[in-house]
Scaffold this motif. Structure first.
Motif, PDB file in Angstrom:
ATOM      1  N   ILE A  44       0.839  -1.209   0.000  1.00  0.00           N
ATOM      2  CA  ILE A  44       0.000   0.000   0.000  1.00  0.00           C
ATOM      3  C   ILE A  44       0.866   1.248   0.000  1.00  0.00           C
ATOM      4  O   ILE A  44       0.691   2.149  -0.835  1.00  0.00           O
ATOM      5  N   ALA A  45       1.821   1.307   0.939  1.00  0.00           N
ATOM      6  CA  ALA A  45       2.650   2.503   1.050  1.00  0.00           C
ATOM      7  C   ALA A  45       3.524   2.694  -0.177  1.00  0.00           C
ATOM      8  O   ALA A  45       3.809   3.821  -0.584  1.00  0.00           O
ATOM      9  N   GLY A  46       3.943   1.593  -0.793  1.00  0.00           N
ATOM     10  CA  GLY A  46       4.877   1.684  -1.902  1.00  0.00           C
ATOM     11  C   GLY A  46       4.295   2.211  -3.184  1.00  0.00           C
ATOM     12  O   GLY A  46       5.042   2.687  -4.042  1.00  0.00           O
ATOM     13  N   HIS A  47       2.978   2.129  -3.353  1.00  0.00           N
ATOM     14  CA  HIS A  47       2.432   2.681  -4.600  1.00  0.00           C
ATOM     15  C   HIS A  47       1.507   3.866  -4.373  1.00  0.00           C
ATOM     16  O   HIS A  47       1.476   4.784  -5.192  1.00  0.00           O
ATOM     17  N   GLU A  48       0.784   3.918  -3.267  1.00  0.00           N
ATOM     18  CA  GLU A  48      -0.161   5.023  -3.061  1.00  0.00           C
ATOM     19  C   GLU A  48       0.553   6.361  -2.862  1.00  0.00           C
ATOM     20  O   GLU A  48       0.155   7.371  -3.428  1.00  0.00           O
ATOM     21  N   THR A  49       1.595   6.383  -2.054  1.00  0.00           N
ATOM     22  CA  THR A  49       2.234   7.655  -1.727  1.00  0.00           C
ATOM     23  C   THR A  49       2.978   8.238  -2.927  1.00  0.00           C
ATOM     24  O   THR A  49       2.745   9.383  -3.325  1.00  0.00           O
ATOM     25  N   THR A  50       3.871   7.467  -3.520  1.00  0.00           N
ATOM     26  CA  THR A  50       4.677   7.994  -4.620  1.00  0.00           C
ATOM     27  C   THR A  50       3.821   8.326  -5.835  1.00  0.00           C
ATOM     28  O   THR A  50       4.065   9.328  -6.517  1.00  0.00           O
ATOM     29  N   SER A  51       2.818   7.519  -6.120  1.00  0.00           N
ATOM     30  CA  SER A  51       1.973   7.811  -7.281  1.00  0.00           C
ATOM     31  C   SER A  51       1.246   9.140  -7.108  1.00  0.00           C
ATOM     32  O   SER A  51       1.140   9.924  -8.067  1.00  0.00           O
ATOM     33  N   ASN A  52       0.769   9.427  -5.911  1.00  0.00           N
ATOM     34  CA  ASN A  52       0.088  10.698  -5.700  1.00  0.00           C
ATOM     35  C   ASN A  52       1.067  11.870  -5.728  1.00  0.00           C
ATOM     36  O   ASN A  52       0.711  12.970  -6.167  1.00  0.00           O
ATOM     37  N   MET A  53       2.302  11.655  -5.285  1.00  0.00           N
ATOM     38  CA  MET A  53       3.322  12.701  -5.413  1.00  0.00           C
ATOM     39  C   MET A  53       3.634  12.985  -6.874  1.00  0.00           C
ATOM     40  O   MET A  53       3.805  14.151  -7.272  1.00  0.00           O
ATOM     41  N   LEU A  54       3.707  11.957  -7.706  1.00  0.00           N
ATOM     42  CA  LEU A  54       4.018  12.174  -9.118  1.00  0.00           C
ATOM     43  C   LEU A  54       2.905  12.941  -9.824  1.00  0.00           C
ATOM     44  O   LEU A  54       3.168  13.854 -10.610  1.00  0.00           O
ATOM     45  N   GLY A  55       1.654  12.582  -9.552  1.00  0.00           N
ATOM     46  CA  GLY A  55       0.545  13.286 -10.180  1.00  0.00           C
ATOM     47  C   GLY A  55       0.412  14.706  -9.685  1.00  0.00           C
ATOM     48  O   GLY A  55       0.373  15.665 -10.467  1.00  0.00           O
ATOM     49  N   LEU A  56       0.329  14.861  -8.367  1.00  0.00           N
ATOM     50  CA  LEU A  56       0.139  16.190  -7.781  1.00  0.00           C
ATOM     51  C   LEU A  56       1.370  17.070  -8.016  1.00  0.00           C
ATOM     52  O   LEU A  56       1.248  18.276  -8.264  1.00  0.00           O
ATOM     53  N   GLY A  57       2.561  16.473  -7.959  1.00  0.00           N
ATOM     54  CA  GLY A  57       3.783  17.236  -8.183  1.00  0.00           C
ATOM     55  C   GLY A  57       3.876  17.757  -9.602  1.00  0.00           C
ATOM     56  O   GLY A  57       4.316  18.903  -9.827  1.00  0.00           O
ATOM     57  N   THR A  58       3.480  16.946 -10.569  1.00  0.00           N
ATOM     58  CA  THR A  58       3.482  17.421 -11.959  1.00  0.00           C
ATOM     59  C   THR A  58       2.510  18.581 -12.133  1.00  0.00           C
ATOM     60  O   THR A  58       2.825  19.580 -12.801  1.00  0.00           O
ATOM     61  N   LEU A  59       1.334  18.473 -11.527  1.00  0.00           N
ATOM     62  CA  LEU A  59       0.370  19.570 -11.620  1.00  0.00           C
ATOM     63  C   LEU A  59       0.933  20.836 -10.992  1.00  0.00           C
ATOM     64  O   LEU A  59       0.784  21.939 -11.548  1.00  0.00           O
ATOM     65  N   ALA A  60       1.599  20.720  -9.850  1.00  0.00           N
ATOM     66  CA  ALA A  60       2.188  21.890  -9.202  1.00  0.00           C
ATOM     67  C   ALA A  60       3.237  22.536 -10.104  1.00  0.00           C
ATOM     68  O   ALA A  60       3.306  23.769 -10.226  1.00  0.00           O
TER      69      ALA A  60
END
Length: 412
Positions: A249-265
């Motif tokens: 859970i931790a290995g895909h949920e956290t980084t995937s949301n950082m990649l999406g939200l970070g790209t938008l930022a």
């Protein structure tokens, strides 16, 4: 910008203060509470009384003190409407979950896993991570614009990495991703989320049983060979199941949301996007600043006080739940100037996006490696990357324990 439920027919619950966002930012009431009070009595997402701690120094002090602020909370099972569990059932559910135990139990478990998450070990993984990123960029380029950056890039890359690391069949990714997403969605009824938790545990139990029968070269295989039954410092089957479930859970949920939200930022800050794209030296500081600025983990695991304590001048009785407003703490003006502004050239060291103390995120080196690889690779491959919809139409995952996006339509 919209905040959406996965099932739009459901009535949206009232979000706790520390989970409320306005796009990238904690809502003004959260910032005001941090700056004026620092600690406030609130209700959790499940209707239980708790103390919300928001100032950076206080948050770090709580995180650093596992003796007075325990992760081994039985209170979490006492939420209104929660099913009743026996002590034996609670222990089985807690087994192997590093986030749910304190030293010395935590120390024992973490010592077995730490060698797999060292910076040196991550460097050995780097060529494979680069290959995975490039493969997904190739697929996006071949399919052509527009694309959903969450579905086509941000979610599958960390999922494939953690699947290979753990020994989870990648063919199962759609099933466990959907289950995990719902499991972390507080707008779902508790009984439905409990059923999802049981299904997730059953899935991990099957994987562990296969690893015990024929351990491979992956992390599960390593744990079975080196720490399974019959070895010094044994891990029980329940502990193996708990470890595997947490890491997946931790290995895909956290980084995937950082990649999406970070790209938008970065898309909202083109000058800073250009730095990440064109200057290799800017990438590592940019990742730290994005971690600080976005604060995707709202609070982490609630702590329980083991004695009467005082935090920020507020008396908190023993056996009280304590919630940490991590996103607000990362923007505390006492430690970061103009913290509501994204500035990838600043020194963002000291943020609590990965926690602090003994429970500091075990997978932080892996997450950093994935982000340092994926962000510049994406921006170099598609230098004209831009939103395919107005920013106001981007859907944020407001009701999840891990903040992120429902989707991110882009073109180039």
């Amino acid at each position: 910008m919209t905040e959406t439920l996965q099932d739009e027919t459901r009535e949206a619950p009232t979000l706790p203060l520390h989970m409320r966002r306005d796009g990238f930012d904690p809502v003004p009431d959260m910032a005001a509470m941090r700056d004026d009070e620092g600690v406030r009595e609130v209700d959790t997402a499940f209707g239980m009384p708790a103390f919300l701690v928001a100032r950076h120094a206080d948050v770090k002090a709580v995180l650093a003190d596992s003796v007075r602020f325990s992760n081994e909370s039985r209170r979490a099972f006492d939420a209104p409407g929660a099913p009743k569990f026996s002590d034996e059932e609670r222990e089985r559910m807690r087994a192997g979950n590093l986030l749910g135990v304190d030293p010395p139990e935590h120390t024992r478990l973490r010592r077995m896993l730490t060698p797999e998450f060292t910076v040196r070990r991550m460097r050995r993984l780097e060529p494979r991570i680069i290959e995975i990123v490039d493969d997904h960029l190739d697929a996006m380029e071949k399919a052509g614009a527009p694309a959903d950056l969450v579905a086509d890039f941000a979610l599958p890359i960390p999922s494939l990495v953690i699947c290979e690391l753990l020994g989870v069949p990648y063919a199962d990714r759609a099933e466990f991703q959907e289950r995990t997403s719902k499991l972390l969605d507080i707008s779902l009824p508790m009984d439905e989320r409990m059923d999802l938790g049981r299904a997730s545990r059953d899935y991990m139990a099957d994987l562990v049983a296969r690893a015990q029968a024929a351990p491979g070269e992956d992390m599960l295989g390593m744990l079975v060979r080196e720490h399974g039954s019959g070895n010094d410092g044994d891990l029980t089957t329940d502990e193996l199941i708990g470890i595997a479930g947490l890491l997946l859970i931790a290995g895909h949920e956290t980084t995937s949301n950082m990649l999406g939200l970070g790209t938008l930022a970065l898309l909202r800050h083109p000058d800073q996007l250009a730095l990440v794209r064109d200057d290799p030296a800017a990438v590592a500081p940019a990742v730290e600043e994005l971690l600080r600025f976005l604060g995707i983990v709202h609070s982490g695991i609630p702590r329980t006080t083991t004695e009467d304590v005082e935090v920020g001048g507020v008396a908190i009785p023993a056996d009280s739940l304590v919630i940490l407003a991590l996103a607000a703490a990362n923007r505390d003006p006492r430690v970061v100037a103009d913290g509501d502004r994204l500035d990838i050239t600043r020194d963002a060291a000291g943020h609590v996006a990965f926690g602090h103390g003994v429970h500091h995120c075990l997978g932080a080196p892996l997450a950093r490696m994935e982000m340092r690889t994926a962000f510049p690779a994406l921006l170099r491959r598609f230098p004209g990357l831009k939103l395919a919809v107005p920013f106001e139409e981007v859907g944020f995952r407001a009701f999840h324990f891990i903040y992120g996006l429902q989707s991110l339509p882009v073109t180039w």
